[in-house]
Enzyme design. Structure first.
Site, PDB file in Angstrom:
ATOM      1  CG  ASN A   1      24.770  21.239  46.102  1.00 24.32           C
ATOM      2  OD1 ASN A   1      24.964  22.280  46.966  1.00 24.32           O
ATOM      3  ND2 ASN A   1      25.284  20.090  46.317  1.00 24.32           N
TER       4      ASN A   1
ATOM      5  CG  HIS B   1      23.081  16.709  48.070  1.00 23.02           C
ATOM      6  ND1 HIS B   1      23.942  15.297  47.934  1.00 23.02           N
ATOM      7  CD2 HIS B   1      23.821  17.579  48.674  1.00 23.02           C
ATOM      8  CE1 HIS B   1      25.172  15.767  48.577  1.00 23.02           C
ATOM      9  NE2 HIS B   1      25.045  16.765  49.185  1.00 23.02           N
TER      10      HIS B   1
ATOM     11  CD  GLU C   1      21.298  13.598  43.032  1.00 21.25           C
ATOM     12  OE1 GLU C   1      21.498  14.729  43.743  1.00 21.25           O
ATOM     13  OE2 GLU C   1      22.107  13.097  42.524  1.00 21.25           O
TER      14      GLU C   1
ATOM     15  CB  SER D   1      27.312   9.006  40.111  1.00 22.95           C
ATOM     16  OG  SER D   1      27.183   7.975  41.018  1.00 22.95           O
TER      17      SER D   1
ATOM     18  CB  CYS E   1      26.125  11.337  47.225  1.00 22.53           C
ATOM     19  SG  CYS E   1      24.767  12.159  48.457  1.00 22.53           S
TER      20      CYS E   1
ATOM     21  CB  CYS F   1      21.100  11.714  45.914  1.00 24.15           C
ATOM     22  SG  CYS F   1      21.135  13.516  46.798  1.00 24.15           S
TER      23      CYS F   1
ATOM     24  CG  ASP G   1      27.683  19.122  48.325  1.00 29.16           C
ATOM     25  OD1 ASP G   1      27.061  19.544  49.066  1.00 29.16           O
ATOM     26  OD2 ASP G   1      27.249  18.338  47.496  1.00 29.16           O
TER      27      ASP G   1
END
Lengths: 150, 150
Positions: free
Chosen positions: A45, A56, A58, A81, A83, A86, A146
């Site tokens: 991030n 982010h 990912e 996990s 979002c 992503c 975020d």
């Protein structure tokens, strides 16, 4: 792939999260792993570091992997996990598997990914859970920003 | 908002798409519009220009808008139906409305967004449809790469 591989891959994502934390950022890291187990890209991030809300963990790993012709044999490993943003990335590009450090502090779109054929592995890692819980406690406003919570 | 506003906003997204095409890239553009109708950020696909698979029109507009405390009153206007990646962005950050130039060449996640409370407007614009159809005809491989089709 074995549970040992997953833990090794998670280690890469955790290193990214720790690097983000050390530079004043949000401690979420990820890596895109190739079909042969190689790291194609890794990242974290960068909301704080670059003042960029689009990066982010990912999406950073995905970007750093560069342009790929196929994602079907790849795995996205992430400390938290994913979002919806992503999760949408994983679904759109046909990333075949997602390995998740923890889903206690945030439950994103991984059930939806599983429904759409993505192989989802939640490791429920204590260290990931603690790192994120501590961050959210210390910086609730930044965390909410975020994930788009007001 | 009236249909006139939507067409004016789409004009900004089209300008971005045209700029991308002129620089050798994929002609998809977008803008994030504030509650008062002001352009918060605008951008276009940069897969070719930056060799960066993570920059779609919508994510570029989102990034260029910078960090925002709330997205609830904002509109994402885009020349083409948003893919899952960009639909996930819209859902995660609570962007309230999406205005879409066309959904004939590609039907992404906008029905899903509507199911989850996003106000979805499809303008079915002929010029957008033609621009994208021409591009896909000329560069099918690049287009498939951009949406993760092998």
């Amino acid at each position: 792939m074995s549970a040992v591989d997953y833990r090794e891959w998670l280690r890469v994502a955790v290193e990214e999260a720790e690097a983000s934390l050390a530079s004043g950022g949000i401690p979420i890291g990820a890596a895109l792993i190739g079909a042969g187990g190689e790291v194609l890209g890794r990242g974290h991030n960068r909301r704080v570091q670059d003042d960029d809300p689009s990066v982010h963990g990912e999406t950073a790993a995905f970007r750093n992997a560069g342009r790929q012709r196929s994602y079907s044999g790849t795995t996205m490993v992430t400390t938290l996990s994913p979002c919806w943003y992503c999760s949408g990335l994983i679904r759109q590009f046909g990333i075949g598997r997602v390995v998740i450090g923890e889903a206690r502090n945030f439950h994103g779109g991984h059930d939806w990914l599983a429904e759409h054929g993505v192989d989802v592995v939640v490791l429920d890692d204590d260290a990931c859970t603690r790192m994120m819980a501590d961050f959210i406690d210390a910086h609730p406003r930044l965390w909410n920003e975020d994930i788009g919570e007001e």
